[in-house]
Motif scaffolding. Structure first.
Motif, PDB file in Angstrom:
ATOM      1  N   ASN A  97      15.847 -20.689  15.652  1.00 20.43           N
ATOM      2  CA  ASN A  97      15.398 -21.707  16.593  1.00 20.43           C
ATOM      3  C   ASN A  97      14.497 -21.032  17.625  1.00 20.43           C
ATOM      4  N   THR A  98      14.125 -21.734  18.658  1.00 19.62           N
ATOM      5  CA  THR A  98      13.184 -21.176  19.633  1.00 19.62           C
ATOM      6  C   THR A  98      13.791 -20.104  20.520  1.00 19.62           C
ATOM      7  N   MET A  99      15.103 -19.980  20.540  1.00 16.51           N
ATOM      8  CA  MET A  99      15.769 -19.022  21.421  1.00 16.51           C
ATOM      9  C   MET A  99      16.309 -17.790  20.705  1.00 16.51           C
ATOM     10  N   SER A 100      16.712 -17.956  19.430  1.00  7.46           N
ATOM     11  CA  SER A 100      17.361 -16.840  18.742  1.00  7.46           C
ATOM     12  C   SER A 100      17.372 -17.086  17.241  1.00  7.46           C
ATOM     13  N   THR A 101      17.855 -16.085  16.541  1.00  7.57           N
ATOM     14  CA  THR A 101      18.094 -16.183  15.103  1.00  7.57           C
ATOM     15  C   THR A 101      19.573 -15.953  14.874  1.00  7.57           C
ATOM     16  N   GLN A 102      20.182 -16.802  14.078  1.00  8.04           N
ATOM     17  CA  GLN A 102      21.590 -16.668  13.752  1.00  8.04           C
ATOM     18  C   GLN A 102      21.702 -16.287  12.282  1.00  8.04           C
ATOM     19  N   LEU A 161      31.088 -12.762   8.993  1.00  7.03           N
ATOM     20  CA  LEU A 161      30.590 -12.425  10.321  1.00  7.03           C
ATOM     21  C   LEU A 161      29.454 -13.373  10.688  1.00  7.03           C
ATOM     22  N   SER A 162      29.380 -13.724  11.968  1.00  7.53           N
ATOM     23  CA  SER A 162      28.278 -14.502  12.524  1.00  7.53           C
ATOM     24  C   SER A 162      27.616 -13.660  13.602  1.00  7.53           C
ATOM     25  N   VAL A 163      26.273 -13.593  13.566  1.00  2.00           N
ATOM     26  CA  VAL A 163      25.532 -12.795  14.536  1.00  2.00           C
ATOM     27  C   VAL A 163      24.395 -13.645  15.094  1.00  2.00           C
ATOM     28  N   GLU A 164      24.268 -13.625  16.406  1.00  2.00           N
ATOM     29  CA  GLU A 164      23.124 -14.255  17.062  1.00  2.00           C
ATOM     30  C   GLU A 164      22.245 -13.145  17.622  1.00  2.00           C
ATOM     31  N   ILE A 165      20.960 -13.158  17.273  1.00  4.19           N
ATOM     32  CA  ILE A 165      20.045 -12.076  17.636  1.00  4.19           C
ATOM     33  C   ILE A 165      18.844 -12.644  18.382  1.00  4.19           C
ATOM     34  N   PHE A 168      28.138 -10.778  18.281  1.00  2.00           N
ATOM     35  CA  PHE A 168      28.848 -10.677  17.011  1.00  2.00           C
ATOM     36  C   PHE A 168      30.152 -11.469  17.125  1.00  2.00           C
ATOM     37  N   ILE A 169      30.385 -12.363  16.178  1.00  2.24           N
ATOM     38  CA  ILE A 169      31.587 -13.209  16.186  1.00  2.24           C
ATOM     39  C   ILE A 169      32.194 -13.178  14.791  1.00  2.24           C
ATOM     40  N   SER A 170      33.476 -12.857  14.699  1.00  5.29           N
ATOM     41  CA  SER A 170      34.108 -12.828  13.381  1.00  5.29           C
ATOM     42  C   SER A 170      34.217 -14.233  12.827  1.00  5.29           C
ATOM     43  N   GLY A 171      34.044 -14.335  11.519  1.00 12.12           N
ATOM     44  CA  GLY A 171      34.095 -15.629  10.835  1.00 12.12           C
ATOM     45  C   GLY A 171      32.711 -16.189  10.608  1.00 12.12           C
ATOM     46  N   MET A 173      26.026  -6.247   8.346  1.00 15.16           N
ATOM     47  CA  MET A 173      25.843  -5.076   9.216  1.00 15.16           C
ATOM     48  C   MET A 173      24.884  -4.066   8.594  1.00 15.16           C
ATOM     49  N   ASN A 174      24.974  -3.851   7.278  1.00 15.89           N
ATOM     50  CA  ASN A 174      24.042  -2.934   6.610  1.00 15.89           C
ATOM     51  C   ASN A 174      22.612  -3.465   6.672  1.00 15.89           C
TER      52      ASN A 174
END
Length: 84
Positions: free
Chosen positions: A38-43, A3-7, A75-78, A52-53
């Motif tokens: 980075n300055t905009m988000s955390t991946q 999973l890839s998540v940008e927050i 949320f992006i799979s992979g 997820m936990n």
């Protein structure tokens, strides 16, 4: 499953930077996850269940410690990390 998540985290406080840094530091304490900031988000990249936990635990902790916070997540799979 990966999973890839940008927050993006938006604490509703005047002095918001320490709240954001604390969250990122806690995510970085999980060696099984890849965390890029980075300055905009955390991946964050990793195993779906672990990621997820971890997010559930760390977001709840942020709410309990700092009160009103807005989290914007994608949320992006992979594993879409640049190293992959």
């Amino acid at each position: 499953m990966q999973l890839s998540v940008e927050i993006s985290k938006y604490p509703l406080h005047a002095d918001y930077i320490p709240f954001i840094k604390d969250f990122i530091e806690r995510l970085n304490q999980h060696p099984e996850l890849k965390v890029l900031t980075n300055t905009m988000s955390t991946q964050v990249f990793g195993d779906y269940d672990v990621l997820m936990n971890t997010l559930s635990t760390e977001m709840k902790r942020s709410f309990e410690q700092y009160g009103k916070i807005v989290f914007v997540c994608k949320f992006i799979s992979g594993d879409l990390s640049p190293q992959s």
